[in-house]
Motif scaffolding. Structure first.
Motif, mmCIF file in Angstrom:
data_model
loop_
_atom_site.group_PDB
_atom_site.id
_atom_site.type_symbol
_atom_site.label_atom_id
_atom_site.label_comp_id
_atom_site.label_asym_id
_atom_site.label_seq_id
_atom_site.Cartn_x
_atom_site.Cartn_y
_atom_site.Cartn_z
ATOM 1 N N ALA A 1 14.787 -19.344 25.317
ATOM 2 C CA ALA A 1 13.756 -18.320 25.506
ATOM 3 C C ALA A 1 12.394 -18.805 25.012
ATOM 4 C CB ALA A 1 14.151 -17.036 24.774
ATOM 5 N N SER A 2 12.394 -19.688 24.022
ATOM 6 C CA SER A 2 11.111 -20.143 23.467
ATOM 7 C C SER A 2 10.399 -21.118 24.402
ATOM 8 C CB SER A 2 11.327 -20.790 22.098
ATOM 9 O OG SER A 2 12.057 -21.981 22.237
ATOM 10 N N VAL A 3 11.150 -21.737 25.301
ATOM 11 C CA VAL A 3 10.545 -22.719 26.228
ATOM 12 C C VAL A 3 10.833 -22.316 27.671
ATOM 13 C CG1 VAL A 3 10.437 -24.709 24.672
ATOM 14 C CG2 VAL A 3 12.572 -24.227 25.859
ATOM 15 N N ARG A 4 10.721 -21.004 27.942
ATOM 16 C CA ARG A 4 11.075 -20.554 29.288
ATOM 17 C C ARG A 4 9.935 -20.770 30.289
ATOM 18 N NH1 ARG A 4 11.476 -14.838 26.894
ATOM 19 N NH2 ARG A 4 9.340 -14.658 26.203
ATOM 20 N N ASP A 5 8.739 -21.062 29.789
ATOM 21 C CA ASP A 5 7.616 -21.332 30.693
ATOM 22 C C ASP A 5 6.594 -22.223 29.972
ATOM 23 O OD1 ASP A 5 6.464 -19.573 28.898
ATOM 24 O OD2 ASP A 5 6.483 -17.874 30.293
ATOM 25 N N ALA A 6 5.517 -22.538 30.686
ATOM 26 C CA ALA A 6 4.520 -23.459 30.123
ATOM 27 C C ALA A 6 3.899 -22.889 28.846
ATOM 28 C CB ALA A 6 3.437 -23.753 31.156
ATOM 29 N N ALA A 7 3.616 -21.589 28.848
ATOM 30 C CA ALA A 7 3.032 -20.977 27.649
ATOM 31 C C ALA A 7 3.986 -21.112 26.469
ATOM 32 C CB ALA A 7 2.737 -19.502 27.914
ATOM 33 N N GLY A 8 5.264 -20.979 26.751
ATOM 34 C CA GLY A 8 6.278 -21.138 25.711
ATOM 35 C C GLY A 8 6.241 -22.538 25.118
ATOM 36 N N VAL A 9 6.145 -23.539 25.982
ATOM 37 C CA VAL A 9 6.112 -24.929 25.501
ATOM 38 C C VAL A 9 4.860 -25.150 24.645
ATOM 39 C CG1 VAL A 9 5.994 -27.366 26.185
ATOM 40 C CG2 VAL A 9 7.418 -25.768 27.494
ATOM 41 N N ARG A 10 3.747 -24.609 25.086
ATOM 42 C CA ARG A 10 2.507 -24.748 24.293
ATOM 43 C C ARG A 10 2.671 -24.096 22.922
ATOM 44 N NH1 ARG A 10 -0.365 -22.989 28.983
ATOM 45 N NH2 ARG A 10 -1.003 -24.817 30.188
ATOM 46 N N ASN A 11 3.286 -22.923 22.914
ATOM 47 C CA ASN A 11 3.496 -22.202 21.657
ATOM 48 C C ASN A 11 4.408 -22.986 20.706
ATOM 49 O OD1 ASN A 11 3.531 -19.820 19.894
ATOM 50 N ND2 ASN A 11 5.663 -19.641 20.558
ATOM 51 N N VAL A 12 5.500 -23.516 21.273
ATOM 52 C CA VAL A 12 6.434 -24.320 20.466
ATOM 53 C C VAL A 12 5.693 -25.543 19.910
ATOM 54 C CG1 VAL A 12 8.414 -25.885 20.700
ATOM 55 C CG2 VAL A 12 8.573 -23.527 21.527
ATOM 56 N N ALA A 13 4.890 -26.175 20.744
ATOM 57 C CA ALA A 13 4.141 -27.357 20.297
ATOM 58 C C ALA A 13 3.190 -26.984 19.155
ATOM 59 C CB ALA A 13 3.371 -27.964 21.460
ATOM 60 N N ALA A 14 2.592 -25.797 19.243
ATOM 61 C CA ALA A 14 1.661 -25.378 18.188
ATOM 62 C C ALA A 14 2.398 -25.178 16.865
ATOM 63 C CB ALA A 14 0.960 -24.082 18.596
ATOM 64 N N ILE A 15 3.600 -24.626 16.941
ATOM 65 C CA ILE A 15 4.401 -24.435 15.719
ATOM 66 C C ILE A 15 4.757 -25.799 15.116
ATOM 67 C CG2 ILE A 15 6.624 -23.603 14.818
ATOM 68 C CD1 ILE A 15 6.509 -21.328 16.900
ATOM 69 N N ILE A 16 5.162 -26.719 16.001
ATOM 70 C CA ILE A 16 5.580 -28.048 15.533
ATOM 71 C C ILE A 16 4.388 -28.816 14.956
ATOM 72 C CG2 ILE A 16 6.497 -30.285 16.286
ATOM 73 C CD1 ILE A 16 8.108 -28.720 18.420
ATOM 74 N N GLU A 17 3.259 -28.657 15.608
ATOM 75 C CA GLU A 17 2.061 -29.387 15.185
ATOM 76 C C GLU A 17 1.709 -29.142 13.732
ATOM 77 O OE1 GLU A 17 -0.773 -28.656 18.468
ATOM 78 O OE2 GLU A 17 -1.947 -30.238 17.471
ATOM 79 N N ARG A 18 2.020 -27.935 13.265
ATOM 80 C CA ARG A 18 1.707 -27.622 11.879
ATOM 81 C C ARG A 18 2.529 -28.458 10.902
ATOM 82 N NH1 ARG A 18 -0.591 -23.350 14.147
ATOM 83 N NH2 ARG A 18 0.995 -21.974 14.991
ATOM 84 N N CYS A 19 3.555 -29.150 11.426
ATOM 85 C CA CYS A 19 4.367 -30.016 10.559
ATOM 86 C C CYS A 19 4.029 -31.485 10.797
ATOM 87 C CB CYS A 19 5.847 -29.822 10.840
ATOM 88 S SG CYS A 19 6.417 -28.167 10.556
ATOM 89 N N ALA A 20 2.946 -31.767 11.525
ATOM 90 C CA ALA A 20 2.590 -33.164 11.809
ATOM 91 C C ALA A 20 2.534 -33.939 10.502
ATOM 92 C CB ALA A 20 1.259 -33.234 12.539
ATOM 93 N N GLY A 21 3.100 -35.142 10.516
ATOM 94 C CA GLY A 21 3.105 -35.962 9.303
ATOM 95 C C GLY A 21 4.328 -35.732 8.429
ATOM 96 N N GLU A 22 5.038 -34.620 8.678
ATOM 97 C CA GLU A 22 6.255 -34.370 7.895
ATOM 98 C C GLU A 22 7.459 -34.940 8.630
ATOM 99 O OE1 GLU A 22 6.939 -30.319 6.648
ATOM 100 O OE2 GLU A 22 4.783 -29.939 6.698
ATOM 101 N N GLU A 23 8.557 -35.044 7.897
ATOM 102 C CA GLU A 23 9.797 -35.457 8.555
ATOM 103 C C GLU A 23 10.430 -34.224 9.171
ATOM 104 O OE1 GLU A 23 12.807 -38.727 7.742
ATOM 105 O OE2 GLU A 23 12.233 -37.918 5.791
ATOM 106 N N LEU A 24 10.521 -34.208 10.493
ATOM 107 C CA LEU A 24 11.016 -33.020 11.181
ATOM 108 C C LEU A 24 11.860 -33.421 12.386
ATOM 109 C CD1 LEU A 24 10.719 -29.839 11.507
ATOM 110 C CD2 LEU A 24 8.896 -30.349 13.124
ATOM 111 N N TYR A 25 13.063 -32.862 12.481
ATOM 112 C CA TYR A 25 13.875 -33.018 13.692
ATOM 113 C C TYR A 25 13.775 -31.709 14.471
ATOM 114 C CZ TYR A 25 16.272 -37.417 12.650
ATOM 115 O OH TYR A 25 16.569 -38.733 12.430
#
Ligand code: ASP
Ligand code: MG
Length: 416
Positions: free
Chosen positions: A11-35
């Protein structure tokens, strides 16, 4: 800071806006170790299942194939410039899917299922990983089939923990990784899957093997609620839940997190956060050690589609072990799931779920030796941590067929 695992569902990646949103959440962890564990986009697993259905019946599946391809292409057309390398990667997967279906000779539904359905996750992670890179977030795309190793029980692969953990130690990439949920491979490197909704479980496997600091499951709800809002007007967010309580709630049918996901986390005391990908500012819920639930409010769980069967002896003889054995032999032969049972002197009340439409057969069998009564369209309500009046409203909703209190768990079977 330690390593973290994030899991994003379809549901979080059901469309392009979803992917952008997920990327924004992930971006906040840039530089950290994250899977980052990602499921297939939207309802793509269902779409692959529909395609497979036709393929196995030798019907024309062209429109299903088109649908799957268009779905991913359209998302990418919104996210990337037209010359981007992601399009060639999608094409490569589409060719692989077509080759698989042309060359496959296996008649085993489950085997073919796993070889095909994994493409949902392969496509979604490719898109997410490429989008992150394009947005400037460096990351490594991992193929879960080279890491999560399982038995050859297709559609329900059992994880080989030793091998999986050692694989994970070896690849242990620095920084950020993107990996598919739900999928793995057997010893011959044929694809396997971990069962529907298995991506949460993948998150737990990674957390366990990598000694992660935490696992966060990002969902389309604010966190874990004390009741299903589809059936109850007033709901409360559970801020904290113990592993044991979460396992209990899941056992009674709460659609929170699968117990399979909780056990590895519990063993290593890794906290599980459930948060909203739509409302990142909300704190969500955490499943961890400690008190059963905070705040301590009653939890309500409903299981619909139950049938109550009353089995009584014909000659008024008491229910004994032999009779119970007979009853259970019949139930297990017909794959009836018993969710609640009450024994009295000459009868047994069973609240069953007829998953495989075998109830009629079971009843015939019972009638040979017993007096049988059946009560259809029942619901099983479970109330944990209830107050004296917690069940009042539920009790008024129909006829109470079974009422059972066990410690802080009250269960009611109601015929509406
Ligand atoms: N894509 C898989 C499914 O829909 C796995 C998951 O979403 O967890 O069941
Ligand atoms: Mg899914």
């Amino acid at each position: 800071m330690g390593l973290k695992i994030y899991k994003f569902g379809g549901a979080s990646v059901r469309d392009a806006a979803g992917v952008r949103n997920v990327a924004a959440i992930i971006e906040r962890c840039a530089g950290e170790e994250l899977y980052v564990v990602v499921s297939a986009m939207g309802k793509m697993t269902n779409a692959f299942e529909a395609l497979l259905e036709k393929y196995m019946q030798s019907s024309d599946y062209e429109s299903d194939m088109q649908y799957v391809q268009r779905f991913h292409l359209e998302i990418c057309e919104e996210l990337f410039p037209s010359h981007h390398a992601v399009f060639a990667e999608l094409e490569r997967y589409f060719v692989q899917i077509e080759n698989l279906l042309e060359q496959n000779r296996s008649q085993s539904y489950s085997f073919v299922y796993d070889q095909l359905v994994v493409f949902g996750e392969l496509l979604s992670t490719t898109i997410v990983s490429q989008y992150l890179a394009w947005a400037g977030v460096e990351n490594t795309w991992l193929d879960a089939r080279e890491i999560i190793r399982t038995s050859a029980d297709y559609r329900e692969g059992k994880v080989d923990w030793a091998l999986t953990c050692s694989n994970l130690q070896q690849v242990r990439a620095e920084g950020m990784c993107v990996i598919q949920g739900f999928i793995g491979s057997d010893e011959n490197y044929f694809s396997t899957t971990l069962g529907r909704e298995g991506s949460d479980y993948t998150g737990a496997i990674l957390a366990y093997c990598l000694d992660a600091e935490s696992l966060t499951i990002w969902k389309d709800v604010a966190g874990v609620l004390n009741a299903d809002p589809r059936y109850f007007e007033e709901t409360h967010l559970l801020q904290k839940i113990s592993y044991e309580e979460a396992i209990e709630l899941a056992y009674y049918g709460a659609s929170i997190i699968h117990p399979k996901t909780l056990q590895p986390l519990q063993r290593k005391k890794i906290p599980l956060y459930v948060r909203s990908f739509e409302r990142e500012e909300l704190p969500g819920s955490v499943i961890t050690e400690g008190a059963a639930i905070e705040p301590l409010v009653p939890c309500f769980i409903v299981k619909k589609g139950q049938t109550v069967v009353r089995v009584a002896t014909k000659d008024f003889s008491f229910i004994d072990e032999e009779i119970l054995q007979k009853i259970f032999d019949n139930l297990s032969k017909n794959k009836l799931k018993v969710n609640l049972m009450q024994i009295s002197a000459i009868s047994v009340l069973l609240c069953v779920e007829d998953k495989y439409s075998l109830l009629a057969t079971a009843l015939k069998d019972f009638e040979e030796n017993f007096v049988v009564q059946k009560y259809g369209s029942c619901s099983l309500y479970t109330i944990r941590h209830g107050a004296a009046n917690s069940a009042e409203q539920i009790e008024r909703s129909g006829e109470v067929l079974i009422h059972q209190q066990n410690g802080n768990t009250l269960q009611l079977v109601i015929q509406a």
